[in-house]
Scaffold this motif. Structure first.
Motif, PDB file in Angstrom:
ATOM      1  N   GLN A 129      60.191  32.644  41.292  1.00  0.00           N
ATOM      2  CA  GLN A 129      60.751  33.287  39.845  1.00  0.00           C
ATOM      3  C   GLN A 129      59.667  34.495  39.826  1.00  0.00           C
ATOM      4  OE1 GLN A 129      63.318  33.489  38.090  1.00  0.00           O
ATOM      5  NE2 GLN A 129      62.450  35.222  36.755  1.00  0.00           N
ATOM      6  N   GLN A 130      58.428  34.616  39.891  1.00  0.00           N
ATOM      7  CA  GLN A 130      57.716  35.570  39.821  1.00  0.00           C
ATOM      8  C   GLN A 130      57.956  36.702  40.956  1.00  0.00           C
ATOM      9  OE1 GLN A 130      54.197  33.246  39.994  1.00  0.00           O
ATOM     10  NE2 GLN A 130      53.506  34.089  38.222  1.00  0.00           N
ATOM     11  N   TYR A 135      60.482  42.161  41.905  1.00  0.00           N
ATOM     12  CA  TYR A 135      61.747  42.908  42.652  1.00  0.00           C
ATOM     13  C   TYR A 135      62.106  43.458  41.477  1.00  0.00           C
ATOM     14  CZ  TYR A 135      61.551  41.767  47.483  1.00  0.00           C
ATOM     15  OH  TYR A 135      61.304  41.862  48.863  1.00  0.00           O
ATOM     16  N   GLY A 136      62.251  42.877  40.184  1.00  0.00           N
ATOM     17  CA  GLY A 136      63.041  43.389  39.135  1.00  0.00           C
ATOM     18  C   GLY A 136      62.664  44.688  38.582  1.00  0.00           C
ATOM     19  N   VAL A 137      61.317  44.731  38.495  1.00  0.00           N
ATOM     20  CA  VAL A 137      60.402  45.652  38.021  1.00  0.00           C
ATOM     21  C   VAL A 137      59.956  46.963  38.894  1.00  0.00           C
ATOM     22  CG1 VAL A 137      59.332  44.484  36.076  1.00  0.00           C
ATOM     23  CG2 VAL A 137      58.015  44.780  38.192  1.00  0.00           C
ATOM     24  N   SER A 138      60.267  46.866  40.200  1.00  0.00           N
ATOM     25  CA  SER A 138      59.998  47.809  41.098  1.00  0.00           C
ATOM     26  C   SER A 138      60.966  49.074  40.579  1.00  0.00           C
ATOM     27  CB  SER A 138      60.421  47.392  42.587  1.00  0.00           C
ATOM     28  OG  SER A 138      61.653  47.147  42.605  1.00  0.00           O
ATOM     29  N   ARG A 139      60.420  50.259  40.407  1.00  0.00           N
ATOM     30  CA  ARG A 139      60.868  51.474  39.978  1.00  0.00           C
ATOM     31  C   ARG A 139      61.286  52.372  41.205  1.00  0.00           C
ATOM     32  NH1 ARG A 139      56.868  55.119  39.529  1.00  0.00           N
ATOM     33  NH2 ARG A 139      54.801  54.232  39.715  1.00  0.00           N
ATOM     34  N   LEU A 240      51.731  43.649  36.319  1.00  0.00           N
ATOM     35  CA  LEU A 240      51.429  43.818  34.849  1.00  0.00           C
ATOM     36  C   LEU A 240      52.734  43.996  33.945  1.00  0.00           C
ATOM     37  CD1 LEU A 240      47.962  45.195  34.770  1.00  0.00           C
ATOM     38  CD2 LEU A 240      48.506  42.854  34.156  1.00  0.00           C
ATOM     39  N   LYS A 241      53.942  44.588  34.799  1.00  0.00           N
ATOM     40  CA  LYS A 241      54.907  44.819  33.931  1.00  0.00           C
ATOM     41  C   LYS A 241      56.045  43.554  33.899  1.00  0.00           C
ATOM     42  CE  LYS A 241      55.060  49.565  35.872  1.00  0.00           C
ATOM     43  NZ  LYS A 241      55.330  50.511  36.632  1.00  0.00           N
ATOM     44  N   THR A 242      55.584  42.516  34.611  1.00  0.00           N
ATOM     45  CA  THR A 242      56.430  41.364  34.435  1.00  0.00           C
ATOM     46  C   THR A 242      55.977  40.621  33.374  1.00  0.00           C
ATOM     47  OG1 THR A 242      54.817  40.230  36.016  1.00  0.00           O
ATOM     48  CG2 THR A 242      56.796  41.362  36.872  1.00  0.00           C
ATOM     49  N   GLU A 243      56.679  39.659  32.720  1.00  0.00           N
ATOM     50  CA  GLU A 243      56.466  38.844  31.509  1.00  0.00           C
ATOM     51  C   GLU A 243      55.402  37.738  32.196  1.00  0.00           C
ATOM     52  OE1 GLU A 243      57.358  38.830  28.417  1.00  0.00           O
ATOM     53  OE2 GLU A 243      58.344  40.775  29.107  1.00  0.00           O
ATOM     54  N   MET A 248      49.127  36.399  32.657  1.00  0.00           N
ATOM     55  CA  MET A 248      48.182  35.825  33.777  1.00  0.00           C
ATOM     56  C   MET A 248      46.620  36.083  33.071  1.00  0.00           C
ATOM     57  SD  MET A 248      48.242  36.849  37.544  1.00  0.00           S
ATOM     58  CE  MET A 248      49.994  35.981  37.896  1.00  0.00           C
ATOM     59  N   PRO A 249      46.246  34.927  33.278  1.00  0.00           N
ATOM     60  CA  PRO A 249      44.688  35.202  32.933  1.00  0.00           C
ATOM     61  C   PRO A 249      43.847  36.052  33.797  1.00  0.00           C
ATOM     62  CG  PRO A 249      45.095  32.904  33.051  1.00  0.00           C
ATOM     63  CD  PRO A 249      46.322  33.545  33.529  1.00  0.00           C
ATOM     64  N   ALA A 250      42.875  36.822  33.095  1.00  0.00           N
ATOM     65  CA  ALA A 250      42.206  37.990  34.056  1.00  0.00           C
ATOM     66  C   ALA A 250      41.534  37.405  35.245  1.00  0.00           C
ATOM     67  CB  ALA A 250      41.098  38.613  33.114  1.00  0.00           C
ATOM     68  N   GLU A 251      40.878  36.231  35.118  1.00  0.00           N
ATOM     69  CA  GLU A 251      40.297  35.382  36.367  1.00  0.00           C
ATOM     70  C   GLU A 251      41.351  35.455  37.417  1.00  0.00           C
ATOM     71  OE1 GLU A 251      37.947  31.431  37.629  1.00  0.00           O
ATOM     72  OE2 GLU A 251      38.212  31.910  35.353  1.00  0.00           O
ATOM     73  N   THR A 252      42.470  34.829  37.143  1.00  0.00           N
ATOM     74  CA  THR A 252      43.613  34.686  38.332  1.00  0.00           C
ATOM     75  C   THR A 252      44.196  36.190  38.619  1.00  0.00           C
ATOM     76  OG1 THR A 252      44.508  32.822  37.145  1.00  0.00           O
ATOM     77  CG2 THR A 252      46.048  33.840  38.643  1.00  0.00           C
ATOM     78  N   LEU A 253      44.278  37.140  37.800  1.00  0.00           N
ATOM     79  CA  LEU A 253      44.613  38.595  38.223  1.00  0.00           C
ATOM     80  C   LEU A 253      43.505  39.051  39.321  1.00  0.00           C
ATOM     81  CD1 LEU A 253      47.041  40.661  37.784  1.00  0.00           C
ATOM     82  CD2 LEU A 253      45.419  41.876  35.994  1.00  0.00           C
ATOM     83  N   ARG A 254      42.360  38.838  39.237  1.00  0.00           N
ATOM     84  CA  ARG A 254      41.312  39.298  40.051  1.00  0.00           C
ATOM     85  C   ARG A 254      41.647  38.971  41.493  1.00  0.00           C
ATOM     86  NH1 ARG A 254      37.678  39.117  35.345  1.00  0.00           N
ATOM     87  NH2 ARG A 254      37.321  36.984  36.198  1.00  0.00           N
ATOM     88  N   LYS A 255      42.113  37.841  41.450  1.00  0.00           N
ATOM     89  CA  LYS A 255      42.351  37.035  42.884  1.00  0.00           C
ATOM     90  C   LYS A 255      43.622  37.519  43.544  1.00  0.00           C
ATOM     91  CE  LYS A 255      40.210  32.800  41.297  1.00  0.00           C
ATOM     92  NZ  LYS A 255      40.273  31.329  40.881  1.00  0.00           N
ATOM     93  N   ILE A 256      44.394  38.170  42.823  1.00  0.00           N
ATOM     94  CA  ILE A 256      45.663  38.680  43.477  1.00  0.00           C
ATOM     95  C   ILE A 256      45.539  39.751  44.553  1.00  0.00           C
ATOM     96  CG2 ILE A 256      47.816  39.841  42.976  1.00  0.00           C
ATOM     97  CD1 ILE A 256      47.659  37.062  41.840  1.00  0.00           C
TER      98      ILE A 256
END
Length: 307
Positions: A129-130, A135-139, A240-243, A248-256
């Motif tokens: 789903q993510q 893909y949905g927010v790709s501009r 960051l444009k997706t719901e 998403m927690p900042a700690e998780t975002l750093r691992k992306i």
């Protein structure tokens, strides 16, 4: 490698080789497992153990210690921890096979946990789903092409950096990775939809790039070949444009990173029923044990994700 003297062991490695071939493992993977099992049996012979039923946990522990002292014939250096763990997992899976087939009643390797460094390191995996949200927010075509190659084709970030327009063989519907990890070349099939989007992206950049200049597929704002950091920034901006990304927690975002997309497609292919051997070929792994990491992720990590 020294020949085995024990007929039981010699027959066992042949039986297991046939078993792996029936399961559909590639010849390279079968050969690797065959040779490593043969090396283990050779160690047992040196220590006067000639019967399967006599193998104990202490013998497996002894072999593990022996591998830690072993010098690689290829590099001239001690075996890496990951290499040792991989060899021990092969032996452990062999004993599981003996239990499943009724050859042994007790598994002497059951008390051990052999995990590679890559296995125990926590990985962030996008849900399907993510991925749809991304893909949905790709501009624009560039963002969609990055997703198509990093997720849809499972490219490593270094492969994204190095890819050229000529590596997209759209007549044959394949993406060519000329130099993957260890300079390994592989072909990745693509769908008609991805082909059309790649064609549109290439057409959109043809007017901007002179024919005689670099044939890179992706360029940064300075008109140079895009580097890893730029790919990651684009991915995180999209996320960051997706719901789900907003929550998403900042700690998780750093691992992306771009590897997150590669790990995600591997896990999703496993979820959808693709065999490990086919996923191994798709990702360009040399060893099936590397691909088996996704079995661990699928059973232990994904069950905690709300879809």
């Amino acid at each position: 490698m020294t020949a085995l003297f024990t007929k039981v062991y010699e027959q066992e490695v042949l039986n297991y080789k046939t078993h792996l071939e029936i399961l559909g493992y590639s010849p390279l993977t079968v050969k690797e497992k065959y040779l490593y099992l043969k090396a283990f049996f050779s160690y047992l012979e040196e220590h006067k153990i000639f019967v399967l039923e006599e193998i104990e946990s202490k013998d497996i522990a002894g072999y593990y210690k022996a591998l830690q002292q072993k010098i690689s014939a290829v590099t001239g250096a001690p075996l890496t921890g990951e290499s040792i763990q991989g060899r021990m997992r092969i032996i452990q899976k062999y004993f599981s096979y003996l239990i499943e087939t009724g050859i042994l009643k007790k598994d002497p390797a059951s008390a051990f946990i052999f995990s590679s460094e890559t296995q125990v390191r926590e990985r962030v995996i996008f849900t399907q789903q993510q991925i749809r949200e991304l893909y949905g927010v790709s501009r624009n075509l560039q963002e969609r092409t990055i997703l198509n190659l990093a997720y849809g084709c499972g490219l490593r970030v270094g492969e994204l950096v190095r890819i050229n327009r000529e590596d997209l063989n759209l007549q044959e519907n394949v993406v060519i990775v000329e130099k993957g990890k260890n300079n390994k070349r592989r072909l990745i099939p693509i769908t008609e939809k991805v082909k059309e989007e790649l064609q549109a992206f290439i057409f959109s950049i043809e007017d901007e790039r002179s024919i005689g200049s670099s044939q890179a597929l992706f360029y940064n704002t300075e008109n140079r070949r895009m580097q890893a950091g730029s790919f990651v920034r684009i991915l995180k901006n999209m996320l960051l444009k997706t719901e789900s990304g907003k929550k998403m927690p900042a700690e998780t975002l750093r691992k992306i990173g771009m590897h997150t997309l590669r790990h995600s497609i591997a896990t999703h292919l496993l979820e959808n029923g693709m065999s490990l051997e086919r996923i191994r070929c798709f990702l360009g792994h040399d060893h099936i044990e590397t691909t088996e990491i996704y079995t661990h992720i699928h059973t232990d990590q994904l069950k905690n994700i709300t879809r």
